[in-house]
Design a protein around this motif. Sequence first.
Motif, PDB file in Angstrom:
ATOM      1  N   ILE A 125      -7.280 -35.314  38.812  1.00 53.38           N
ATOM      2  CA  ILE A 125      -8.536 -35.525  38.789  1.00 53.38           C
ATOM      3  C   ILE A 125      -8.897 -36.602  37.799  1.00 53.38           C
ATOM      4  O   ILE A 125      -9.689 -37.577  38.175  1.00 53.38           O
ATOM      5  N   CYS A 126      -8.606 -36.570  36.661  1.00 52.74           N
ATOM      6  CA  CYS A 126      -8.915 -37.101  35.504  1.00 52.74           C
ATOM      7  C   CYS A 126      -8.309 -38.599  35.808  1.00 52.74           C
ATOM      8  O   CYS A 126      -8.931 -39.768  35.387  1.00 52.74           O
ATOM      9  N   LYS A 127      -7.158 -38.801  36.138  1.00 51.85           N
ATOM     10  CA  LYS A 127      -6.466 -40.201  36.545  1.00 51.85           C
ATOM     11  C   LYS A 127      -7.261 -40.785  37.368  1.00 51.85           C
ATOM     12  O   LYS A 127      -7.521 -42.019  37.501  1.00 51.85           O
ATOM     13  N   SER A 128      -7.678 -39.976  38.630  1.00 51.43           N
ATOM     14  CA  SER A 128      -8.380 -40.729  39.707  1.00 51.43           C
ATOM     15  C   SER A 128      -9.905 -41.032  39.034  1.00 51.43           C
ATOM     16  O   SER A 128     -10.350 -42.092  39.309  1.00 51.43           O
ATOM     17  N   LEU A 147       2.368 -40.307  30.510  1.00 51.75           N
ATOM     18  CA  LEU A 147       1.369 -40.997  30.325  1.00 51.75           C
ATOM     19  C   LEU A 147       1.586 -42.650  30.359  1.00 51.75           C
ATOM     20  O   LEU A 147       0.550 -43.532  30.985  1.00 51.75           O
ATOM     21  N   THR A 148       2.448 -43.012  29.868  1.00 48.48           N
ATOM     22  CA  THR A 148       3.090 -44.352  29.797  1.00 48.48           C
ATOM     23  C   THR A 148       3.284 -44.870  31.241  1.00 48.48           C
ATOM     24  O   THR A 148       2.753 -45.895  31.872  1.00 48.48           O
ATOM     25  N   GLN A 149       3.859 -44.103  32.322  1.00 48.26           N
ATOM     26  CA  GLN A 149       3.894 -44.383  33.712  1.00 48.26           C
ATOM     27  C   GLN A 149       2.717 -44.618  34.345  1.00 48.26           C
ATOM     28  O   GLN A 149       2.478 -45.349  35.023  1.00 48.26           O
ATOM     29  N   SER A 150       1.782 -43.627  34.130  1.00 49.13           N
ATOM     30  CA  SER A 150       0.133 -43.552  34.722  1.00 49.13           C
ATOM     31  C   SER A 150      -0.340 -44.659  34.026  1.00 49.13           C
ATOM     32  O   SER A 150      -1.213 -45.474  34.983  1.00 49.13           O
ATOM     33  N   ALA A 151      -0.447 -45.152  32.758  1.00 52.50           N
ATOM     34  CA  ALA A 151      -1.114 -46.352  32.296  1.00 52.50           C
ATOM     35  C   ALA A 151      -0.769 -47.565  32.897  1.00 52.50           C
ATOM     36  O   ALA A 151      -1.463 -48.541  33.498  1.00 52.50           O
ATOM     37  N   HIS A 152       0.836 -47.748  33.134  1.00 44.39           N
ATOM     38  CA  HIS A 152       1.141 -48.994  33.864  1.00 44.39           C
ATOM     39  C   HIS A 152       0.806 -49.143  35.406  1.00 44.39           C
ATOM     40  O   HIS A 152       0.378 -50.127  35.827  1.00 44.39           O
ATOM     41  N   GLU A 153       0.927 -47.867  36.005  1.00 43.62           N
ATOM     42  CA  GLU A 153       0.345 -47.997  37.307  1.00 43.62           C
ATOM     43  C   GLU A 153      -1.073 -48.078  37.399  1.00 43.62           C
ATOM     44  O   GLU A 153      -1.543 -49.041  38.150  1.00 43.62           O
ATOM     45  N   LEU A 154      -2.154 -47.586  36.601  1.00 44.67           N
ATOM     46  CA  LEU A 154      -3.491 -47.871  36.672  1.00 44.67           C
ATOM     47  C   LEU A 154      -3.800 -49.284  36.344  1.00 44.67           C
ATOM     48  O   LEU A 154      -4.685 -50.042  36.869  1.00 44.67           O
ATOM     49  N   ILE A 191      -3.915 -48.151  28.376  1.00 48.08           N
ATOM     50  CA  ILE A 191      -2.934 -47.909  27.164  1.00 48.08           C
ATOM     51  C   ILE A 191      -2.911 -46.219  27.106  1.00 48.08           C
ATOM     52  O   ILE A 191      -3.659 -45.562  27.370  1.00 48.08           O
ATOM     53  N   PRO A 192      -1.660 -45.933  26.792  1.00 48.64           N
ATOM     54  CA  PRO A 192      -1.304 -44.474  26.880  1.00 48.64           C
ATOM     55  C   PRO A 192      -1.628 -44.011  25.261  1.00 48.64           C
ATOM     56  O   PRO A 192      -0.974 -44.784  24.406  1.00 48.64           O
TER      57      PRO A 192
END
Length: 291
Positions: free
Chosen positions: A36-39, A61-68, A77-78
């Motif tokens: 939810i928080c990522k969305s 976090l790093t993977q999610s930051a790159h994706e976002l 940034i993570p």
Amino acid sequence: MSSRLVVAPVTSSTDVFRQDVFKGKVVFCTGGGSGICKSMTEAMMRHGANAAIAGRNLEKLTQSAHELSRITGQKCIPTQADVRQPQQLKDAVAKTMATFGRIDFVICGAAGNFLASIDGMSENAFKTVIEIDTIGTFNTVKATLPHVRASHGSYIHVSATLHYKGTPYQVHVSAAKAGVDALSAVLAVEEGPRGVRSNVIAPGPIGNTEGLSRLSNQSSDSRNGPPLGRVGHLNDVANATVFLFSDAASYITGQVLPVDGGIEHLRTTQLPYPQSMLDPDSVKHMIKSRM
């Protein structure tokens, strides 16, 4: 004569709000690496904000930051931090300030949950959820408040609807989220004169999330339950986020906004009652996992 069920549409915030509504702004989000928080973070970025996401798992976090960053065209940034550790949060905030120079919006979303009755829960398990959800929210506010004051910004705390009634197997989260709601109300009163707003979003069951798969026997596409005809979508919470952080909500503070399709008003439990209390073994197959 039967009537056809009308199901609420799923709408993207970009169909309603200007895509540059948060241009030049920065959002700091705990728990932003997933779910939810990522969305919520993604929605803010789609409307022009840059972001910092905080959590314990730096690789994730790093993977999610790159994706976002890739899908929104904004910078994310993570920032590794355990919300139970105030200094780690201060370091994450310092990294955010060094990168972006400001923090306008804060999403307090780090949380932990599992299913357990009171008599089956250890003291340490109860304490851990309070530390992550309630104390973690307090720590996040403390670390970010000077910067949010400077920008006359806003907080959104991610809560739940569990404590609106007695929810079996959820005493720890019910207590923790009640504390989060109370903290937000006090923050709104204390910081309103300084131009800071604080509100709560309380999601109901949201499909395609770890929380629903772990804690519920509902299907993510079930049409039996909420008055609006479906289980929640990540977009539903994201849209509420964009609204509450936008100037359209400039006179809204100290409020709790359930995003649950009206299911709270049905006053139902996810596990059979009182069977789940009197014979816990009979519902073990419905309890999909623990913390």
